[in-house]
Write an enzyme that holds these catalytic residues in place. Structure first.
Site, PDB file in Angstrom:
ATOM      1  CG  HIS A 185     -82.741 -57.271 -52.327  1.00 38.42           C
ATOM      2  ND1 HIS A 185     -82.929 -58.475 -53.094  1.00 38.42           N
ATOM      3  CD2 HIS A 185     -82.833 -57.706 -50.844  1.00 38.42           C
ATOM      4  CE1 HIS A 185     -83.189 -59.574 -52.042  1.00 38.42           C
ATOM      5  NE2 HIS A 185     -83.040 -58.981 -51.059  1.00 38.42           N
TER       6      HIS A 185
ATOM      7  N   GLY B 296     -85.395 -61.926 -44.727  1.00 42.26           N
ATOM      8  CA  GLY B 296     -86.345 -62.249 -45.452  1.00 42.26           C
ATOM      9  C   GLY B 296     -87.517 -63.136 -45.072  1.00 42.26           C
TER      10      GLY B 296
ATOM     11  CE  LYS C  69     -86.304 -61.590 -49.847  1.00 36.55           C
ATOM     12  NZ  LYS C  69     -85.540 -62.488 -50.234  1.00 36.55           N
TER      13      LYS C  69
ATOM     14  N   GLY D 270     -82.380 -66.859 -49.111  1.00 35.71           N
ATOM     15  CA  GLY D 270     -83.824 -67.649 -49.598  1.00 35.71           C
ATOM     16  C   GLY D 270     -83.162 -69.375 -49.518  1.00 35.71           C
TER      17      GLY D 270
ATOM     18  CG  ASN E 246     -87.014 -57.841 -48.352  1.00 36.25           C
ATOM     19  OD1 ASN E 246     -87.864 -57.265 -48.683  1.00 36.25           O
ATOM     20  ND2 ASN E 246     -85.994 -58.294 -49.071  1.00 36.25           N
TER      21      ASN E 246
ATOM     22  CB  SER F 282     -80.596 -68.228 -44.789  1.00 38.35           C
ATOM     23  OG  SER F 282     -80.870 -68.812 -45.949  1.00 38.35           O
TER      24      SER F 282
ATOM     25  CD  GLU G 181     -85.136 -61.547 -53.876  1.00 37.69           C
ATOM     26  OE1 GLU G 181     -86.012 -60.584 -53.443  1.00 37.69           O
ATOM     27  OE2 GLU G 181     -84.600 -62.489 -53.276  1.00 37.69           O
TER      28      GLU G 181
ATOM     29  CD  GLU H 230     -79.824 -59.120 -48.312  1.00 35.82           C
ATOM     30  OE1 GLU H 230     -80.242 -59.614 -47.313  1.00 35.82           O
ATOM     31  OE2 GLU H 230     -80.339 -58.573 -49.438  1.00 35.82           O
TER      32      GLU H 230
HETATM   33  P1  PGA Z   1     -83.695 -64.546 -46.438  1.00 36.63           P
HETATM   34  O1  PGA Z   1     -83.611 -63.116 -47.562  1.00 36.63           O
HETATM   35  O2  PGA Z   1     -83.704 -64.179 -45.000  1.00 36.63           O
HETATM   36  O3  PGA Z   1     -84.953 -65.099 -46.866  1.00 36.63           O
HETATM   37  O4  PGA Z   1     -82.581 -65.272 -47.064  1.00 36.63           O
HETATM   38  C1  PGA Z   1     -82.929 -62.012 -47.178  1.00 36.63           C
HETATM   39  C2  PGA Z   1     -82.998 -60.899 -48.189  1.00 36.63           C
HETATM   40  O5  PGA Z   1     -83.180 -61.207 -49.377  1.00 36.63           O
HETATM   41  O6  PGA Z   1     -83.139 -59.798 -47.800  1.00 36.63           O
END
Ligand code: PGA
Length: 255
Positions: free
Chosen positions: A97, A236, A11, A175, A9, A215, A99, A169
């Site tokens: 997602h 991500g 983003k 993140g 992803n 993460s 976000e 998630e």
């Molecule tokens: P991250 O994000 O691996 O940076 O924690 C995962 C995601 O939001 O899909």
């Protein structure tokens, strides 16, 4: 055996040239299709065609949208519809997602509509769910995620959910560098699979790929993916680093 999936992803990151370079680099990685492995790369809308073109060289890779509109078409400035994606031969899209839920106020009901739009156009949704820290701290994470599944997926017919992809998630792990332990991931993935078994049936539950996100990196992927109900990951930050993501692809379960 159900599909084992490494999903990137990206983003809202990368220039077009950086995105092309990254796609060229990761798509040199072997994908063991015989073991049911595949790779999704969720890229910003304007890059879909360019990245699709580059990923074409490796049949294990598929480009994926990061979102789609809940409505079919019309006066919705700035939105991208499922039929537009279909007309570009895009066959995967992230839906829900965290976000999107947090910053764009996408509710479980809106997400049910997005799932419908995707399925109408032959697009495989990757349905994202997961709890915030405040819910985890009071131990209500299972009922919170079950509610997300009930509200957004339970209207689907059995044949629509067969082979579906769900990404769990936990928001507190996205993140933040804070990964759920492999036991916490397994526990929630088991809960999700049980929900599908109860709402539909055990065969369908067994067909669903449940990805862990939050993460994931090369150093923890193998342990997390090794759990029985974890069928890969949605990645991500680490998906922006070619060597990290390639190592994550090779950490998918072997069978
Ligand atoms: P991250 O994000 O691996 O940076 O924690 C995962 C995601 O939001 O899909």
């Amino acid at each position: 055996m159900r599909k084992q999936i490494a999903a990137a992803n990206w983003k809202m990151n990368l220039t077009l040239q950086e995105a092309k370079n990254l796609a060229a680099s990761i798509s040199s990685q072997q994908v063991d299709s015989g073991a049911g492995h595949s790779v999704l790369v969720a890229v910003p809308f304007p890059y879909l065609s360019a990245i699709q073109e580059i990923l074409r060289s490796n049949s294990g890779f598929h480009v994926c949208a990061q979102n789609l509109a809940a409505t079919r078409n019309g006066a919705y400035t700035g939105e991208v519809s499922a039929s537009m994606l279909q007309s570009m031969s895009i066959s995967y899209a992230l839906v829900g997602h965290s976000e999107r839920r947090e910053y764009y106020h996408e509710t479980n009901d809106v997400l049910a509509e997005k799932i419908n739009r995707a399925l109408e156009c032959g697009i495989n949704p990757v349905f994202c769910c997961g709890e915030p820290l405040s819910i985890r701290e009071v131990g209500s994470q299972n009922s919170f995620v079950e509610r997300q599944l009930n509200d957004s997926l339970s209207h689907l017919r059995a044949e629509q959910i067969n082979g579906f992809i769900i990404a769990y998630e936990p928001i507190w792990a996205i993140g933040t560098g804070k990964t759920a332990s492999s036991e916490q991931a397994q526990d929630m993935h088991h809960t999700i699979r049980n929900w599908v078994a109860n709402r539909y049936n055990p065969q369908i539950a067994d067909s669903i790929s449940i990805l862990y996100g939050g993460s994931v990196k090369a150093a923890n992927a193998e342990e997390i993916f090794g759990k029985p109900d974890v069928d890969g990951g949605l990645v991500g930050g680490a998906s922006l680093i070619p060597e990290e993501f390639k190592a994550i692809i090779s950490s998918l379960k072997k069978g």
